[in-house]
Structures are given as C-alpha cells and as structure tokens.
Enzyme design. Structure first.
Site, short mmCIF file in Angstrom:
data_model
loop_
_atom_site.label_atom_id
_atom_site.label_comp_id
_atom_site.label_asym_id
_atom_site.label_seq_id
_atom_site.Cartn_x
_atom_site.Cartn_y
_atom_site.Cartn_z
NE ARG A 10 6.13 -1.67 -4.18
CZ ARG A 10 5.28 -1.78 -3.15
NH1 ARG A 10 4.00 -1.47 -3.30
NH2 ARG A 10 5.70 -2.17 -1.97
CG HIS B 91 3.80 -6.69 -0.12
ND1 HIS B 91 3.81 -5.63 -1.01
CD2 HIS B 91 2.60 -6.61 0.51
CE1 HIS B 91 2.67 -4.96 -0.92
NE2 HIS B 91 1.91 -5.54 0.00
CD GLU C 113 1.38 -0.52 3.30
OE1 GLU C 113 0.71 -1.34 3.94
OE2 GLU C 113 0.88 0.27 2.49
CG ASN D 25 2.54 1.78 -0.29
OD1 ASN D 25 3.21 2.09 -1.29
ND2 ASN D 25 2.57 0.58 0.26
CE1 TYR E 125 -4.41 1.79 -1.67
CE2 TYR E 125 -2.63 1.79 -0.07
CZ TYR E 125 -3.20 1.29 -1.23
OH TYR E 125 -2.55 0.33 -1.95
CD GLU F 2 0.78 -0.92 -1.83
OE1 GLU F 2 -0.27 -0.73 -1.18
OE2 GLU F 2 1.60 -1.82 -1.57
#
Ligand code: FCB
Length: 452
Positions: free
Chosen positions: A74, A118, A163, A289, A291, A343
């Site tokens: 990616r 991005h 995002e 994504n 985290y 991600e």
C-alpha cells in the site's frame, strides 16, 4: 489462526513520509512541505526533504518488500508530484515515476494498493482555501480520473482518501497538522468536501471504465466512556459521532448523524443538493486504520496510564481487543463490503545495536492485532486483508523522525535499511500461513496451493 488463502497481507507507506525529493523532476510543493517550514510545529524541526530517499531508492525498496513475502504494497501518489499546482498541466516525469513503481510491483508479484490522497495537498490549492473550499473537490476528481486513466488497469485497488478525520480535525480544527488552521467551521466544511470528493471520484472513475476496486480508508476506534457516569457516556457518544458515525453513516447512505449536526450548530457544513447521494456511492471495500481505542471523559483528556496497559512511544495504549470490538460493531451497524486493515502498528524505542533491532514489543503488538482480526473474521466480519504500518521508519508527521513505526529500521545518515526482528517474524508468519494452505494429495507429497 489460519486465515483464508485469498486474505491479502501487506505493508504500507505514504508518499510524503518516505519519498523525499520535494522539488525534483518538476514536483510542486505540498502543504506538508510548507507546514514543516513553520517554527515549532515538527517535534525535531525536520521536514520531508530527504525522508527515506525512496524517490531514488524505489527499486531496492521494492526488492525489500518482495523479500518479506507479502502479497501487497500500500503506497500513495503525491498529487503535487503528478500535477504540481493541483490544476493545469500534468508532470509527465511524476506520472512516469508512479507508473514504474506500479510496474515494478507487478514484476515482483506484489499487488499495488494505491492511495490518491495521503494528506499532501498541492500548496496552490491551499492558497485557494484547501479542503475548506468547494473548488478543491473538483480538482481532486480530475486528479483521480487522471491517475485512473494511467494506472487504473494495473492497480489492485484505488483508495481516494487516507483518514479524512485526521485531515479535517488535525489540519483545520486543532491545527497540529498541515495546513495548521484552527477553525471548527472550516474543519467541518473540509470533512464534507473530502467525503464529497471521494463520492464524486468514485462516480467519475466508474464512468471512465476503471476496473480497479474503489474505496476509502478511515481511522477508526471504539470510543469507550471513562466511567459509567451519564456525562462520560454522553461524551463517548459524541466522540463516536465525530470520529466514526460522521464518516461511516454518510458513506452508507444514512446522512450525517443528527446529534453531531446539533453539536456543531452554526459550524455544520454547507451541503448542496445531491451531495449526500454522491457520498453514498457504493464502496468496493472499506479500509480501516487501527492503532488504539479511545476513552472519553467529560472532565477533560483521559490519562492513558489509567488503562494499566502497555503504552507506545506515541502515548497510545496497546489495546488489541478494541480492534475486534470495532470490526464487530461496524459489521452490526452497516452493510459492509470487504474490509481491509490498511494500517496497524506501533512506535517503540528499539535501538539498532550491532546490526539488529530486537523489537519484541512491536512483534507482540502485530501478533496480538492479527489475532484480533482473526477473531472478527471468525465471527463473520468480511475481512479481506491486513497491512502493517509501516514498512520503513519514516517521517512521522508532527513527530518528525523521532518516532519509528517501521518493521525495517532506517539509518537516516546512510539510508541503510535493516530488517528488525518484527520483519523477520512477519515473514515467518506469512510463510506458515502459506504452508497451512497445503493440502494432502491422495498420491503422496503435499502440494502447495498458495503459490508462496
Ligand atoms: C496514521 C497515518 C500514517 C501514520 C500512522 C502512524 O494516522 O495514516 O501516515 O502516520 O498514523
């Protein structure tokens, strides 16, 4: 846990964080190039001028990726590299770079997962108001169609935005990211324009005959109240609205959540007829994504130490079960297309000593989160793939080069790449996955089906 044979495993990067070469071969400047020039906004005062020097080292970087045994890479295209001012003429040298990169992936058996935006918006478009200005929507659609025409026949997927919450909230409301604006009305208008440009780009790419699956990548987390108090529960509901429902509801045709519109009041975005229908253009996939979880407290920011968990260098809790919780919730509330974790990873203080990086913390993080994806898959969530953030240590936005997310260490003085233990682990894990897809044949030795 064994994942299905067609489950896609990858690694991820983005253009500004690795390429360097900000003004080489006709590239224009992005908002991150100019933002980095402001005093005090980047932790170590650094910028993306060299980064991982990937613009020049792309071939050996692709060899490195292939050596990991992943299926997919990616990456993102830098808009100002291919169309420097964001409008007007295109830069053939920039387009050639990405075309070579895509062809280089295909030659190495890697599936190209392309992201259009991005975060590195052309500076000229920011001078015109950036994402807060409706004109940028149309410039983005032109950019998407231009890339679709050049590469849409060869890439595995095209993601419009990475995002949008981060771009809108951190770029236009808190101002800690480029373009560094602090204005809630502009932020909500920017979020609307990001979503609108996504939907219009999908329509235009499909009208163009683009064969690549199309989608968007969102940063999502379960938002949990710090306590059972009515105030904290209400705060969690609002934060869930601003982070998740604000984006996912309209993408699935439900419009913006009323509680968030009420909360924004006069700062709510201006919406024109047809916008919401465009935003709800069908998704071929959704990228998530992940985290950490988010904890909401009406009394102010929640102290992450209270969770009693391991905390990464970013100050983020290691909370893998939050990923399963999030995926199950999405599956429950929305008619999901295939979902990729686009991600996932962690920044840890792992030094390079005698040529090795013993990052057991990162390996543990990745293994636990892959298990969390497996748990969601086992409960029926249509999971299609998982990508580690990140391939390389790189320019971590406002944190500069201080925080390292790579499974490959980068020595920024020499640009030498060294596989960390986590990269060796990931490679071994993928090998074992492939071996588990081996079936016995009636006549004797086992036959590998996975094409490892
Ligand atoms: C995400 C970004 C990515 C990287 C990671 C750590 O928000 O998409 O570029 O910075 O965080």
């Amino acid at each position: 846990m064994d994942f299905p044979k067609n489950f896609v495993w990858g690694v991820a990067t983005s253009a500004f964080q690795i390429e360097g070469a900000p003004e080489v071969d006709g590239k224009g400047l992005s908002i991150w190039d100019t933002f980095c020039q402001r005093a005090g906004v980047i932790a170590d005062g650094s910028n993306g001028d060299v980064a991982c020097d990937h613009y020049r080292r792309w071939e050996s970087d692709l060899d490195l990726i292939a050596s990991l045994g992943v299926d997919a890479y990616r990456f993102s295209v830098s808009w100002p590299r291919v169309r420097p001012g964001g409008s007007g003429s295109w830069n053939s040298k920039g387009l050639d770079f990405y075309e070579r990169l895509v062809d280089g992936m295909l030659q190495r058996g890697l599936k190209p997962y392309l992201t259009l935006n991005h975060w590195d918006l052309p500076e000229e478009l920011q001078a015109n108001g950036g994402w807060a200005h409706r004109d940028t929507v149309h410039r983005f659609v032109e950019y998407a169609v231009g890339i679709g025409a050049r590469m849409g026949d060869r890439v595995a997927t095209i993601t419009t935005h990475n995002e949008p919450w981060v771009m809108a909230m951190l770029g236009y409301e808190s101002g800690i990211f480029a373009p560094g604006i602090k204005d809630r009305a502009q932020a909500s208008q920017a979020s609307h324009h990001l979503l609108l440009s996504h939907g219009l780009a999908l329509q235009a790419l499909r009208a163009q005959g683009c064969r690549s699956p199309l989608g968007i990548v969102l940063n999502l987390a379960p938002v949990q109240p710090a306590t059972d108090s009515a105030e904290d529960v209400a705060q969690a509901r609002l934060e869930d609205g601003r982070l998740l429902r604000w984006y996912v509801d309209p993408l699935f045709g439900k419009g913006y959540p009323q509680d968030v519109l009420d909360h924004l009041g006069a700062d709510a975005p201006r919406i024109e007829a047809g916008d919401m229908e465009a935003i709800a253009a069908p998704l071929d996939y959704l990228g998530v994504n992940y985290y950490s979880r988010s904890v909401a407290s009406a009394a102010g920011p929640w102290d992450v130490k209270q969770g009693g968990r391991e905390i990464t260098e970013m100050g983020w809790e290691v909370y893998p079960e939050g990923l399963t919780e999030l995926l199950l919730r999405l599956h429950r509330d929305y008619p999901l297309p295939p979902v990729y974790i686009t991600e996932n990873g962690g920044a840890f203080p792992d030094p390079l000593t005698d040529g090795v990086v013993h990052d057991a913390d990162r390996t543990r993080y990745l293994a636990q989160h892959i298990d969390a994806v497996g748990a969601a898959l086992a409960q029926g969530v249509p999971m299609a793939g998982y990508m580690v953030w990140s391939l390389l240590d790189n320019f971590e936005w406002a944190s500069g080069y201080v925080k390292r997310f790579g499974i490959v260490h980068v020595d920024y003085d020499t640009q030498r790449r060294t596989l960390k233990d986590s990269a060796h682990w990931y490679r071994g894990f993928l090998k074992r996955q492939r071996a588990s897809h081996v079936v016995p044949t009636p006549t004797g030795p086992q036959t590998a089906l996975a094409g490892a």
